[in-house]
Write a protein that holds these residues in place. Structure first.
Motif, short mmCIF file in Angstrom:
data_model
loop_
_atom_site.label_atom_id
_atom_site.label_comp_id
_atom_site.label_asym_id
_atom_site.label_seq_id
_atom_site.Cartn_x
_atom_site.Cartn_y
_atom_site.Cartn_z
N PRO A 1 40.49 -1.01 23.49
CA PRO A 1 39.50 -0.69 23.00
C PRO A 1 38.62 -2.32 23.05
CG PRO A 1 40.89 0.41 21.85
CD PRO A 1 41.85 -0.53 22.82
N HIS A 2 37.24 -2.16 22.67
CA HIS A 2 36.26 -3.17 22.49
C HIS A 2 36.66 -3.53 21.05
CE1 HIS A 2 32.70 -5.37 21.67
NE2 HIS A 2 32.63 -5.57 22.85
N PRO A 3 36.46 -4.90 20.56
CA PRO A 3 36.41 -5.25 19.12
C PRO A 3 35.67 -4.43 18.08
CG PRO A 3 36.78 -7.02 20.53
CD PRO A 3 36.44 -6.07 21.39
N LEU B 1 35.32 -14.06 9.24
CA LEU B 1 36.45 -13.83 9.75
C LEU B 1 37.11 -12.39 9.84
CD1 LEU B 1 38.38 -15.31 11.68
CD2 LEU B 1 39.54 -16.27 9.65
N THR B 2 37.37 -11.98 10.85
CA THR B 2 38.00 -10.55 10.87
C THR B 2 39.55 -10.48 11.51
OG1 THR B 2 37.07 -9.36 12.78
CG2 THR B 2 35.72 -9.53 10.58
N LEU C 1 42.86 -2.01 16.67
CA LEU C 1 43.81 -1.36 17.85
C LEU C 1 43.43 -2.17 18.88
CD1 LEU C 1 45.31 1.20 18.39
CD2 LEU C 1 43.28 2.28 18.79
N ARG C 2 44.49 -2.69 19.28
CA ARG C 2 44.33 -3.80 20.54
C ARG C 2 44.52 -2.93 21.74
NH1 ARG C 2 44.04 -8.86 19.43
NH2 ARG C 2 44.28 -9.49 17.18
N LYS D 1 48.68 -2.57 17.33
CA LYS D 1 47.76 -2.98 16.32
C LYS D 1 47.53 -4.36 16.44
CE LYS D 1 49.22 1.07 13.34
NZ LYS D 1 49.90 1.30 11.91
N GLY D 2 46.45 -4.74 15.83
CA GLY D 2 46.09 -6.22 15.50
C GLY D 2 47.15 -6.84 14.32
#
Length: 241
Positions: free
Chosen positions: A41-43, A4-5, A10-11, A97-98
């Motif tokens: 961005p892609h995860p 789990l991350t 960066l969203r 940001k996440g």
């Protein structure tokens, strides 16, 4: 079961809609910068592609500096008072940001790696000098120090890497992605661009658009040349009778 991350760290990135932008001032004269829109961005991995001067490295640098990383590269702990000049883009970027920032982050750029290595050599207890290794070996050594649960920006890493080392870099990137890392990479390498869990954003005179690997100029030109190189050499070198 994958770990789990908090990805994506960066969203999104965009120019602050309230910022006072001068469209006649660099870098806002570059279409891809002026019309940045909302870049998501892609995860796992996001690639920036485009011709020289299209704006991909300018945007990558601005993201890095806006997040507190040094313009010449390195971690947030790298401080060189004589940093290279940075475009004003970083001052008007709005980054989202996440929910949690990663444990590790690094901006790796080939063009100023020499300066960063010199700085590291001057630190006490820094270990063997990276200047004692080839450019490609030192570059890979830095990448092998990356950790999972990290956020990494790479600017044209292929400049330091042979084709075999680019393949090795793909393996390193994949291993880190599986441990929770997120990458944004500006590149011209059709080898790196082949990474499957990625978003490819093309920078050109009309702005930025997501494209597939097979639709990149890098893939098409490389494939055409390798499949027809005798004929292409005749055309390029004026040896066509």
């Amino acid at each position: 079961m994958p770990p789990l991350t908090a990805k994506p760290y960066l969203r999104s990135v965009q120019i602050d809609p309230h910022a006072d932008i001068d469209p006649q001032r660099y870098p806002f004269t570059i279409p891809a910068v002026r019309d940045l829109g909302v870049l998501e961005p892609h995860p796992d991995v996001t690639f920036f592609v485009g011709e020289n001067g299209a704006g991909k490295s300018t945007v990558l640098e601005a993201i890095a500096v806006a997040l507190g990383l040094p313009a010449e590269g390195g971690t947030k702990n790298v401080y060189r008072p004589q940093q290279q000049e940075v475009s004003p883009l970083q001052h008007v970027l709005k980054v989202t940001k996440g929910w949690r920032w990663p444990r590790d982050s690094y901006f790796l750029r080939a063009e100023s790696l020499f300066n960063v290595f010199t700085y590291l050599d001057e630190l006490p207890g820094g270990g063997p000098s990276l200047h004692l290794r080839s450019h490609g070996e030192a570059f890979m050594d830095v990448m092998l120090r990356f950790r999972g649960d990290g956020f990494y920006l790479l600017d044209e890493p292929e400049a330091a890497l042979s084709p075999n080392r680019q393949l090795a870099a793909l393996t390193v990137i994949d291993g880190l992605v599986k441990q929770g890392a997120q990458f944004i990479i500006a590149t011209h390498s059709p080898i790196l661009l082949a990474y499957p869990r990625a978003k490819i954003l093309s920078f050109d005179g009309t702005g930025i658009a997501e494209i597939s690997y097979e639709d990149t100029e890098h893939y098409a030109v490389t494939r055409d040349f390798l499949n027809h190189y005798p004929r292409r050499l005749e055309q390029l070198l004026g040896e066509d009778d």
